[in-house]
Design a protein around this motif. Sequence first.
Motif, short mmCIF file in Angstrom:
data_model
loop_
_atom_site.label_atom_id
_atom_site.label_comp_id
_atom_site.label_asym_id
_atom_site.label_seq_id
_atom_site.Cartn_x
_atom_site.Cartn_y
_atom_site.Cartn_z
N THR A 143 0.84 -1.20 0.00
CA THR A 143 0.00 0.00 0.00
C THR A 143 0.87 1.25 0.00
OG1 THR A 143 -0.12 0.16 2.41
CG2 THR A 143 -1.81 -1.21 1.30
N GLN A 144 0.31 2.34 -0.48
CA GLN A 144 1.03 3.62 -0.47
C GLN A 144 1.35 4.05 0.96
OE1 GLN A 144 -0.42 6.87 0.45
NE2 GLN A 144 1.65 7.69 0.25
N PRO A 145 0.42 3.91 1.93
CA PRO A 145 0.78 4.27 3.31
C PRO A 145 1.94 3.43 3.86
CG PRO A 145 -1.60 4.20 3.09
CD PRO A 145 -1.02 3.62 1.82
N ALA A 146 2.03 2.16 3.47
CA ALA A 146 3.15 1.33 3.93
C ALA A 146 4.46 1.86 3.37
CB ALA A 146 2.94 -0.13 3.52
N LEU A 147 4.47 2.23 2.09
CA LEU A 147 5.69 2.79 1.49
C LEU A 147 6.04 4.12 2.14
CD1 LEU A 147 7.98 2.67 -0.55
CD2 LEU A 147 6.44 3.68 -2.24
N SER A 148 5.05 4.92 2.42
CA SER A 148 5.28 6.21 3.08
C SER A 148 5.93 5.99 4.44
CB SER A 148 3.96 6.97 3.24
OG SER A 148 4.17 8.18 3.92
N ARG A 149 5.43 5.03 5.22
CA ARG A 149 6.01 4.74 6.54
C ARG A 149 7.47 4.33 6.41
NH1 ARG A 149 1.13 2.47 7.47
NH2 ARG A 149 1.85 0.37 6.99
N ILE A 150 7.77 3.50 5.41
CA ILE A 150 9.15 3.06 5.20
C ILE A 150 10.03 4.25 4.85
CG2 ILE A 150 10.66 1.73 3.66
CD1 ILE A 150 8.26 -0.29 3.44
N GLU A 151 9.56 5.11 3.96
CA GLU A 151 10.34 6.28 3.55
C GLU A 151 10.57 7.25 4.71
OE1 GLU A 151 8.86 8.21 0.05
OE2 GLU A 151 9.36 6.52 -1.24
N LEU A 152 9.65 7.28 5.66
CA LEU A 152 9.79 8.16 6.81
C LEU A 152 10.58 7.51 7.95
CD1 LEU A 152 6.22 9.74 6.89
CD2 LEU A 152 8.38 10.86 6.27
N GLY A 153 11.02 6.27 7.74
CA GLY A 153 11.80 5.59 8.76
C GLY A 153 10.98 4.91 9.81
N GLY A 154 9.67 4.84 9.62
CA GLY A 154 8.79 4.25 10.61
C GLY A 154 8.55 2.77 10.44
N GLY A 155 9.14 2.20 9.44
CA GLY A 155 8.99 0.77 9.21
C GLY A 155 10.18 0.25 8.43
N VAL A 156 10.60 -0.95 8.71
CA VAL A 156 11.72 -1.55 8.02
C VAL A 156 11.19 -2.68 7.14
CG1 VAL A 156 13.93 -2.74 8.30
CG2 VAL A 156 13.24 -0.98 9.93
N PRO A 157 11.43 -2.59 5.84
CA PRO A 157 10.91 -3.64 4.96
C PRO A 157 11.68 -4.94 5.11
CG PRO A 157 12.28 -2.12 3.71
CD PRO A 157 12.17 -1.56 5.11
N THR A 158 10.99 -6.05 4.87
CA THR A 158 11.67 -7.34 4.81
C THR A 158 12.54 -7.35 3.55
OG1 THR A 158 9.91 -8.34 3.50
CG2 THR A 158 9.71 -8.51 5.92
N LEU A 159 13.43 -8.30 3.45
CA LEU A 159 14.25 -8.40 2.24
C LEU A 159 13.39 -8.63 1.01
CD1 LEU A 159 17.33 -10.44 3.52
CD2 LEU A 159 17.18 -7.99 3.03
N ASP A 160 12.34 -9.45 1.16
CA ASP A 160 11.43 -9.69 0.04
C ASP A 160 10.75 -8.39 -0.39
OD1 ASP A 160 9.76 -11.34 -1.80
OD2 ASP A 160 8.17 -10.64 -0.46
N MET A 161 10.27 -7.61 0.58
CA MET A 161 9.61 -6.35 0.25
C MET A 161 10.60 -5.37 -0.37
SD MET A 161 7.41 -3.69 2.63
CE MET A 161 6.29 -4.96 3.17
#
Length: 107
Positions: free
Chosen positions: A60-78
């Motif tokens: 989702t776009q909100p998930a990508l936004s969280r990652i870009e803001l440093g609020g979430g770390v993606p898995t290697l697959d993601m």
Amino acid sequence: MAGHSTWDTLKAKRLRGEAAQEHPEYTQAVRDIDLGNKLREIRTSRNLTQAEVAKNAGITQPALSRIELGGGVPTLDMLDRIGRAMGVRFVISVGDSQADPIDLLAG
């Protein structure tokens, strides 16, 4: 929610250009922010929107936004899917920077 409070404090200081105190949680948060900043830089340099990358990566776009803001770390697959959606291949290095490099995926 001490971690969240720590995160909010670090994020606010970084946005104001202030240095954060050395602390294990700050160190991890800085890595998260740096990863998010790098992903955003790559995306914007390729003139891609968050919505485009998210759709092509299957998130989702909100998930990508969280990652870009440093609020979430993606898995290697993601991270692989995000890279493919942006047309890039990520090379990740972990471990002691002074140690001999070993390519685990080399044949």
